[in-house]
Structures are given as structure tokens and as C-alpha cells.
Write a protein that holds these residues in place. Structure first.
Motif, mmCIF file in Angstrom:
data_model
loop_
_atom_site.group_PDB
_atom_site.id
_atom_site.type_symbol
_atom_site.label_atom_id
_atom_site.label_comp_id
_atom_site.label_asym_id
_atom_site.label_seq_id
_atom_site.Cartn_x
_atom_site.Cartn_y
_atom_site.Cartn_z
ATOM 1 N N ALA A 162 0.800 -1.225 0.000
ATOM 2 C CA ALA A 162 0.000 0.000 0.000
ATOM 3 C C ALA A 162 0.836 1.281 0.000
ATOM 4 O O ALA A 162 0.302 2.375 -0.184
ATOM 5 C CB ALA A 162 -0.935 -0.001 1.213
ATOM 6 N N THR A 163 2.136 1.174 0.190
ATOM 7 C CA THR A 163 2.999 2.363 0.224
ATOM 8 C C THR A 163 2.996 3.053 -1.144
ATOM 9 O O THR A 163 3.083 2.382 -2.165
ATOM 10 C CB THR A 163 4.436 1.942 0.597
ATOM 11 O OG1 THR A 163 4.390 1.276 1.859
ATOM 12 C CG2 THR A 163 5.381 3.128 0.676
ATOM 13 N N PRO A 164 2.907 4.392 -1.168
ATOM 14 C CA PRO A 164 2.896 5.096 -2.463
ATOM 15 C C PRO A 164 4.174 4.838 -3.271
ATOM 16 O O PRO A 164 5.235 4.589 -2.706
ATOM 17 C CB PRO A 164 2.796 6.573 -2.058
ATOM 18 C CG PRO A 164 2.299 6.580 -0.664
ATOM 19 C CD PRO A 164 2.744 5.295 -0.041
ATOM 20 N N PHE A 165 4.034 4.952 -4.581
ATOM 21 C CA PHE A 165 5.111 4.653 -5.526
ATOM 22 C C PHE A 165 6.434 5.359 -5.180
ATOM 23 O O PHE A 165 7.480 4.724 -5.065
ATOM 24 C CB PHE A 165 4.640 5.046 -6.935
ATOM 25 C CG PHE A 165 5.636 4.786 -8.014
ATOM 26 C CD1 PHE A 165 5.924 3.493 -8.422
ATOM 27 C CD2 PHE A 165 6.313 5.839 -8.617
ATOM 28 C CE1 PHE A 165 6.847 3.246 -9.422
ATOM 29 C CE2 PHE A 165 7.245 5.604 -9.623
ATOM 30 C CZ PHE A 165 7.511 4.308 -10.023
ATOM 31 N N SER A 218 8.128 4.058 -2.179
ATOM 32 C CA SER A 218 8.722 2.747 -2.439
ATOM 33 C C SER A 218 10.050 2.886 -3.173
ATOM 34 O O SER A 218 11.014 2.181 -2.873
ATOM 35 C CB SER A 218 7.778 1.877 -3.270
ATOM 36 O OG SER A 218 6.686 1.460 -2.487
ATOM 37 N N VAL A 219 10.089 3.808 -4.121
ATOM 38 C CA VAL A 219 11.350 4.039 -4.849
ATOM 39 C C VAL A 219 12.421 4.495 -3.870
ATOM 40 O O VAL A 219 13.549 3.997 -3.872
ATOM 41 C CB VAL A 219 11.153 5.090 -5.969
ATOM 42 C CG1 VAL A 219 12.493 5.459 -6.595
ATOM 43 C CG2 VAL A 219 10.193 4.559 -7.030
#
Lengths: 324, 324
Positions: A142-145, A148-149
Motif C-alpha cells: 500500500a505504500t505510495p510509488f 517505495s522508490v
């Protein structure tokens, strides 16, 4: 790292040792029903923890009895600055739902629920496999993109640098591979085998660290990995040697017996060193004051790649006269 | 897998709904002090759970009051056949130290302490990184030598077979490597990079599975790994391409720009597929009814090895005319 004071709450009900049981019951009655607590805490005039009251004892006690005579004095209290993980080690096996939290001077600072400690510990443990390969503790699907990057890309770049180190070792033996190209097919075999052996030792060591909280077992672990490495190395080394021997004969390569000898010795060496490295990486990280899991897989894979592919190619280059 | 009935205990004190508070207190008084319990359980004549008594309510209640009027009826009870992990999902965030355990027909079978549930869950979570690489849940450094061999060697043999699969792919391109030996040095780079990318996705997916207990997030995870794979593939692909370009020029290899193009595309492809595979392996294991962690790393590494090294060598063999 979460400490006890990050999660403690205000004590709901504090009693004095010279209160009577009747006064205690009146105080409980005066406490709003929605304010949950397990134990009224007993503190002296300076706010130092003297004991706690078990409700069952209050029920059974005489109304005129003093709290000092009814309270439990053998109390397990937690220091406010202690890490949750260390606090759980301390209360392991105890079936107490609520713990008083004290400062170093013995003053009652709050209370903490065991369920809260376990919740934090379980989130940390669930995150361990991720931390081993460079994923932030908090990241989930669920972590935003972008987050995550930020969590993963830096470790991928570090992993790339370590992968180049393994590439450099192989690149150093281009001449050997050029002359015995079959060796290239055995690079992933050696790397895969030593990689998994190392990962097994790493997992066992991390697990033992988690459960004991101490690094005292390190020499026991090393001695065990030496014996396992020799046994596993010989067993899998025979299989790898048999395969290269058969393939070399089928392809008409020169010196199949020497090729078998090379991969046999290289498998034993690399499985042995990988096991020892797997046991050592988390211990070294811990002794350096780092989290023993973070990036442990990335570090270990570098070692197992270099040792496994390097030892096979080095042996082959030493025996190149028998292979060409 | 541990179920609730494996760890439940006999209820220490059972009351009837038509008991009075006075009778309840007498029953508590008659219970030996060393028999610990949090709540007297209330059952009807057929042994079905009606509610439980909170000690605080007993203290405050009138002695003549009926237990039926004093007890808590909104009770969270656990089914005896339920897995500990699933039970903990159910009681997440609740600060209740003790739970009644019931059969399907509502009859009280026992009680279980939350601390016991957490103890089992934490042991299981600590074991996860080991299960991913084929180490039995129970193994630690203290496990005897023979038991450790039995725990690890079978998976090492399976890992060996999967490593041979990767070796077979590389072996298939011996001719290409023979003509462009520099590619051999980039095998561990590609394998290392896609291996770690896959491991990150695997860890995130396992973590989300642990926390949510459902596989509903799978399509979200895939879509996220596609975007991450492209971004991470392009960023690391540029780095790998730059390095092979420079090395090829320094070594005087033919077609450095083509080599750069090959590793750039192969890095993107392999990082992308590795991420998708990392997200898929635990979901597929779970859907097959297996533990989503067991051997997940071994399976994943096979995929990432084959895709990464295979795609680079396949592209190189397609463009071999520009490289020789």
C-alpha cells in the motif's frame, strides 16, 4: 527502534500504601468505566512505585485492611528508556497484561500493556526479510510509488556496486573462460549453491540473535557451520562434479576429470566460506552497532558470489594446462 | 501450524448466570491462590459460554446481584480449531489478556492467554527468513548437527537442481560466450541485480500477506512492481550499460554500443520480471495451500537467474553479427 516511553500511558489509578481497601474500592468506583486498567498502582509520597494491587486480592481482602498489606510488592517494572525488543526479552514467559514503567530513580512514569509491546515486536519481525534486502521497515504494497522508490532504489544501487565486484572477479578470468567456456555454465550453479547455503546460515544466526539477544553463541555457530559446510560441500560437490564430468565428455571438452576436481573443490570451499560468512554477517553488523538484519543479504551475496565463482575460476586457471 | 486447542488451558473458575456476586466471591476465595486467571467464565447448564466476569465489576457490584446482570456479555471468544495466526488477526488491537475458547456449538472448552498466542506468533515470525531458504522453523544454532543436516541438506539439493536449470540456460549460449567472453563477467551483475529486486518484491508481498492475511492486494502489487521495475530497470540499466561500454572500449571489444544496448534492455527486462515474480511466488504458494514463505527464495532465485542471464545471452546471440 521504539522505546517503552514512546508507547506508555498515564497510570489510570494510583493508590497510597496507607489507603484502606475500602478507600481503594471507592477510588475504583470513582474512575470512569471507560478508563481501562488492570492494576491500581501503589506509589509513595515521592511518586516512587511501591507495588500494585491485583483486583482478585482486593475482592478477598478485609475492607479495613491497608493497601500496603494487600498489594503485590514483587513487581516487574520496565525502565522507560528500554527498547521494546529488550523489554519483551525481560518479560518472556510472564503472563502479566500490564506493566508499570519507572524512571531510573524508581518513580512511576506510566503503564504499558503487554499487547502493545507484542504488536510493535510483531511488526518489526514481519519486516525482517525486507530489511535483509534493503526495504524500509514500514513499506507494504500500500505504500505510495515514490516512497517505495526511495525505500528500495538506494539499496539496489548499493547492490549493483557489490554485483560489479563479483563481475570484476569473473572479468579477471576472461582468458580462462575463453579457453574453457563450459565453466561459464557452472558460474550460476556455484553461485546459487553457495548463495543458498550462506542464506541458511544467515537465517539461523539472525533467528538465534532474535531469540537470545546475545552474540555469545558465535563460536558455537562457526564450529557448526564448519562441519555443515564440509558435509554439505562434499555431498553437493560430488553432484556438481558428476554433472560437469558427464557434460564435458558429451561435449568433447578436454580434461573432464580435472574439471570435475575443480568444481568439487570449489563447491566445498565456497559452501564452507558461505556458511561461515552467513553466520558472521549479522554478528559483525550487531557488533558494529548496526541492525543485524539490514542489508545482510546484500552483503552476504557479494561474498558468496566472489568466493564461489572466484574459487572455481582460480582453480581452473591454475590447472589450465590440463584443460586446453 | 499451532491451533488454539493445542495451547488452551482448563478454565479455572466457572460460574452460573444465576449465582450471586456473593457466591462468586466465595468461589474465588475457594480457588487456590496459585491458580491464575483473569476472568471467571459464566456458562449455562449445558456448558455454553454466556459471558465473563471482570473483577472490577465484581468489586463494584452489590453482593446480592445476579452474575447474569453483572457479567460482560459482549465477549470475544476464539474457536478451538482456529490457527494461532488467524486468531491474532481477529483480536488485533484488543487489550484483553485472556480469551475463552469455544467449540462450534458454543460450549466453553478452555481459556487461552494472549501472551501465549503472541509467544507462538513471534517464534513463527522469527523463523520466516529461514523458511524462505529451506531451514526448519525450529532450527537454531543450538540444534544438534544431524538435525541441522536433515533440516537444510534436502533444500540444498533442491536448490542445486534449480541452479542447474540456470546453468543449462547459460550452457545453451556457450557459443555466444565463447565469441564475446566479456558477457561472462556480466552474468553475476545481471543475476545479482535481478535477484535483489526480486527479493525486495518477495519481502514486501510476504509482509503484506502477514499483515492483511488476504491475497486481495495481488493486482495492486503487480501494477506497482511493473512501474517500479521499469523505473529501477532504466536507472540501473543505464549504470550497467555505461560500465560495459567503457570496459568494452578499454579491452578493444567489438560493438561496445551494441553491448551497452544488450545489457540495458536485459537489465530492464530482468528487473521487471524479477519484481513481478517476487510478488507472485508467495501468492501462488498461498493459493496452492502451501506456506507462502517456505522455499520462496529458492524458487525466486531460479526465476531471476534464468530470466536475467538468459535474456542477456539471448539478446547477444541475436546481435552476434555486430559483436564479432
Amino acid at each position: 527502534m521504539t522505546t517503552i516511553q514512546d508507547i506508555m500511558q498515564e497510570p489510570v489509578l494510583k493508590l497510597a500504601p496507607d489507603n484502606t481497601v475500602e478507600q481503594a474500592i471507592a477510588a475504583i468506583r470513582a474512575t470512569p468505566r471507560n478508563r481501562l486498567f488492570t492494576y491500581p498502582m501503589v506509589v509513595d509520597k515521592k511518586g516512587r512505585l511501591m507495588g500494585l494491587c491485583v483486583m482478585r486480592d482486593l475482592i478477598l481482602a478485609d475492607e479495613k485492611a491497608k493497601i500496603a498489606d494487600v498489594m503485590m510488592t514483587k513487581v516487574v517494572s520496565l525502565q522507560q528508556g528500554v527498547d521494546v525488543h529488550d523489554a519483551l526479552k525481560r518479560i518472556k514467559g510472564m503472563e502479566i497484561p500490564e506493566y508499570p514503567v519507572c524512571a531510573r530513580n524508581g518513580k512511576l512514569r506510566g503503564v504499558v500493556r503487554a499487547s502493545k509491546l507484542h504488536e510493535i515486536e510483531e511488526a518489526r519481525l514481519t519486516a525482517t526479510p525486507g530489511r535483509m534486502v534493503g526495504v524500509d521497515e514500514g513499506e507494504t504494497v500500500a505504500t505510495p510509488f515514490v516512497a517505495s522508490v526511495k525505500s528500495r532504489l538506494p539499496w539496489l544501487m548499493i547492490n549493483l556496486i557489490t554485483a560489479f565486484a563479483a563481475g570484476l572477479v569473473v572479468g579477471n578470468y576472461q582468458d580462462t573462460i575463453d579457453r574453457v567456456v563450459l565453466l561459464a555454465a557452472f558460474l550460476p550453479v556455484l553461485a546459487g549453491q553457495s548463495g543458498n547455503t550462506g542464506a541458511q546460515a544467515l537465517a539461523i544466526t539472525l533467528r538465534t540473535l532474535e531469540r537470545t539477544g546475545s552474540t555469545d553463541f558465535y563460536s558455537v555457530a562457526l564450529w557448526k557451520e564448519i562441519r555443515l559446510g564440509i558435509l554439505h560441500g562434499v555431498v553437493t560437490g560430488i553432484a556438481v562434479a558428476a554433472v560437469i564430468y558427464i557434460v564435458a565428455i558429451m561435449q568433447g571438452d578436454k580434461g573432464p576429470a580435472y574439471l570435475a576436481l575443480i568444481v568439487f573443490v570449489a563447491t566445498i570451499l565456497s559452501v564452507l566460506v558461505s556458511g561461515l560468512s552467513g553466520a558472521s554477517v549479522p554478528i559483525v553488523l550487531k557488533k558494529l552497532g548496526a541492525d543485524p538484519a539490514t542489508a545482510s543479504s546484500i552483503i552476504l551475496t557479494t561474498v558468496t558470489d566472489i568466493v564461489s565463482m572466484g574459487s572455481m575460476l582460480m582453480l581452473a586457471s591454475m590447472l589450465i594446462a590440463y584443460l586446453t
